[in-house]
Design a protein around this motif. Structure first.
Motif, PDB file in Angstrom:
ATOM      1  N   LEU A  50       1.020  -0.953  -0.018  1.00 23.70           N
ATOM      2  CA  LEU A  50       0.329  -0.118  -0.473  1.00 23.70           C
ATOM      3  C   LEU A  50       0.718   1.388   0.182  1.00 23.70           C
ATOM      4  N   THR A  51       1.904   1.033   1.072  1.00 20.92           N
ATOM      5  CA  THR A  51       2.708   2.660   1.458  1.00 20.92           C
ATOM      6  C   THR A  51       3.298   2.897  -0.152  1.00 20.92           C
ATOM      7  N   GLU A  52       3.663   1.844  -1.224  1.00 19.04           N
ATOM      8  CA  GLU A  52       4.776   2.342  -2.480  1.00 19.04           C
ATOM      9  C   GLU A  52       3.619   2.358  -3.758  1.00 19.04           C
ATOM     10  N   VAL A  53       2.448   1.589  -3.556  1.00 21.47           N
ATOM     11  CA  VAL A  53       1.912   2.690  -4.720  1.00 21.47           C
ATOM     12  C   VAL A  53       1.004   3.323  -4.148  1.00 21.47           C
ATOM     13  N   ILE A  54       1.015   3.944  -2.654  1.00 19.57           N
ATOM     14  CA  ILE A  54       0.647   5.178  -2.790  1.00 19.57           C
ATOM     15  C   ILE A  54       1.129   6.635  -3.303  1.00 19.57           C
ATOM     16  N   GLU A  55       2.727   6.068  -2.825  1.00 18.57           N
ATOM     17  CA  GLU A  55       3.294   7.127  -3.001  1.00 18.57           C
ATOM     18  C   GLU A  55       4.075   7.163  -4.431  1.00 18.57           C
ATOM     19  N   THR A  56       4.093   6.318  -5.441  1.00 18.57           N
ATOM     20  CA  THR A  56       4.151   6.083  -6.444  1.00 18.57           C
ATOM     21  C   THR A  56       2.977   6.989  -7.413  1.00 18.57           C
ATOM     22  N   GLY A  57       2.158   7.528  -6.770  1.00 21.70           N
ATOM     23  CA  GLY A  57       1.342   7.719  -7.381  1.00 21.70           C
ATOM     24  C   GLY A  57       0.220   6.183  -8.386  1.00 21.70           C
ATOM     25  N   GLN A  58       0.328   5.089  -8.061  1.00 21.61           N
ATOM     26  CA  GLN A  58       0.120   3.825  -9.064  1.00 21.61           C
ATOM     27  C   GLN A  58      -1.391   3.012  -8.278  1.00 21.61           C
ATOM     28  N   LEU A  59      -1.420   4.284  -6.503  1.00 19.77           N
ATOM     29  CA  LEU A  59      -2.879   3.036  -6.616  1.00 19.77           C
ATOM     30  C   LEU A  59      -4.475   3.280  -6.788  1.00 19.77           C
ATOM     31  N   TRP A  77      -8.901   8.129   0.464  1.00 19.46           N
ATOM     32  CA  TRP A  77      -7.758   9.002   1.239  1.00 19.46           C
ATOM     33  C   TRP A  77      -6.803   9.171   0.070  1.00 19.46           C
ATOM     34  N   ASN A  78      -6.075   8.206  -0.763  1.00 19.08           N
ATOM     35  CA  ASN A  78      -4.946   7.986  -1.629  1.00 19.08           C
ATOM     36  C   ASN A  78      -3.940   8.756  -1.337  1.00 19.08           C
ATOM     37  N   GLN A  79      -3.431  10.081  -1.174  1.00 24.02           N
ATOM     38  CA  GLN A  79      -1.869  10.673  -0.671  1.00 24.02           C
ATOM     39  C   GLN A  79      -1.973  11.595   0.744  1.00 24.02           C
ATOM     40  N   GLY A  80      -3.335  12.054   1.070  1.00 20.87           N
ATOM     41  CA  GLY A  80      -3.296  12.588   1.790  1.00 20.87           C
ATOM     42  C   GLY A  80      -3.654  14.033   2.378  1.00 20.87           C
ATOM     43  N   ASP A  81      -3.885  14.773   0.322  1.00 24.44           N
ATOM     44  CA  ASP A  81      -2.877  15.708  -0.043  1.00 24.44           C
ATOM     45  C   ASP A  81      -4.318  17.107  -0.252  1.00 24.44           C
TER      46      ASP A  81
END
Length: 403
Positions: free
Chosen positions: A50-59, A96-100
């Motif tokens: 989860l963390t990786e795919v969120i941070e790379t915008g792939q989620l 929530w994706n990247q929480g931004d």
């Protein structure tokens, strides 16, 4: 009280079996599964990374590409609980994706339909609840080792480094320490039935001891959870769509409902253990603010059905408080008060934790930004309440029940 309920509450084995409570871990799920069979491993793969795919915008793209799966292949309660945990993680991440502030208001049907079907089967709402992220989200590193932080890990994490692990595991250890007192409940009901003051006093002192151990476990929060990571990262992924201005209309579960649904985020108020001791000790939270009592009652809908049933059974049982009042035994009264004081201490400490992990970071965020968002979210718990006011009221109500 009906005879069957009386006998049920006096028999430890019947309590554990009927209400799906474990002798070792209480309301937590014992030895949760870590894997799902094909094709459900596609869900696991996303949740585990989860963390990786969120941070790379792939989620979101990865979630939208998932096949629509029937839940019929999820055989057994533990498989279903694991799937509910995994779909809860995926749902929170998708919304929530990247929480931004880039929020999705529609959960796609390939997740929404199986998630809602599974939730209905389990009697839980389709959102990540305390019973998922705390009670069913753990494993031992060494299966034969102790239930300690050092020998435990969580199955799935959100962004924010080790914050998820610290927050969920410490919450679990608090829960398990307190839940070890459940085993004395049969002795309490039997003692009241037979008017045995000695056994009742011993049982009350055992509950006090367990609650004090729970408070000791709670202190580990400072060691393992960073306030800024919790407030600015993890808290976002635990937030629900009820009482949340960022999703004021709720979330639309595509292919399930035609209108958005509102559900509260995961909250300690969804833990059965402290509501259990309130009921057992006759601490009536409905004697405080009406809204607080309604919130606590509402939070029962977020507990597994067997645990809700247990609370209802306790409510129909003998009143410990009335028995202690009626007998006028000074020693018994002192033991009862020790239990209530231990509950007050836990709630007092919870207030300090909330101040450190929500209130202070919210003030800091507010002073650093011109946006209104921090002030909207200041003092908001993940369950959607004004958490300081709520916990303060609950603590004060608990204090009023000292004899």
């Amino acid at each position: 009280m009906a005879c069957d309920k009386a006998s049920l509450l006096e028999d430890p084995q019947k309590i554990f079996k009927e209400y799906e409570i474990d002798e070792g871990v209480g309301f937590a799920l014992p030895n949760p599964l870590e894997e799902l069979p094909k094709p459900y491993d596609a869900w696991i793969l996303i949740a585990r990374n989860l963390t990786e795919v969120i941070e790379t915008g792939q989620l979101r793209a990865r979630v939208e590409e998932l096949p629509m799966l029937s839940i019929d292949g999820l055989q057994g309660y533990k498989s279903q609980r694991l799937a509910h945990l995994v779909l809860g993680y995926i749902t929170m991440a998708y919304v929530w994706n990247q929480g931004d502030g880039d929020i999705r208001k529609v959960l796609p049907r390939n997740i929404a339909i199986p998630y809602c079907q599974l939730s209905k089967k389990l009697g839980l709402p389709p959102i990540l609840v305390y019973a998922d992220c705390v009670l069913a989200n753990w494993k031992k590193k060494d299966p034969s080792g102790p239930m300690t932080y050092e020998n435990m890990d969580i199955l799935f994490s959100f962004p924010g480094g080790d914050c998820s692990k610290g927050f969920f595991l410490v919450s679990l250890l608090v829960e398990i320490a307190a839940a070890s007192a459940i085993k004395v409940i049969p002795a309490i009901f039997s003692a009241i039935k037979h008017e045995d003051h000695g056994i009742l006093e011993k049982a009350l002192l055992e509950i006090t001891s367990c609650l004090r151990k729970a408070l000791k476990e709670f202190h580990q929060m400072h060691e393992y959870v960073d306030p800024n990571q919790f407030f600015n990262v993890l808290r976002i992924y635990l937030s629900g769509w009820k009482g949340n201005p960022l999703l004021s209309e709720g979330l639309l579960y595509e292919g399930v409902e035609n209108t958005p649904q509102m559900f509260a985020g995961g909250s300690a108020a969804q833990s059965s253990i402290f509501q259990c001791f309130d009921v057992l000790l006759g601490i009536q939270q409905n004697s405080g603010k009406k809204s607080d009592a309604e919130f606590l009652q509402d939070m029962r809908k977020y507990m597994p059905p067997a645990h809700r049933k247990f609370l209802v059974s306790l409510e129909s049982g003998f009143s410990v408080r009335q028995f202690v009042l009626l007998k006028g035994d000074a020693s018994l009264k002192a033991s009862y008060n020790k239990c209530v004081k231990a509950m007050v201490s836990l709630r007092e400490y919870h207030l300090k934790i909330v101040e450190k992990y929500i209130v202070n970071p919210a003030k800091s965020a507010k002073s650093n930004e011109t946006s209104e968002e921090p002030s909207e979210m200041e003092n908001k718990g993940t369950g959607g309440t004004d958490v300081m006011a709520f916990l303060g009221n609950v603590k004060q109500t608990t204090e009023r029940f000292l004899l």
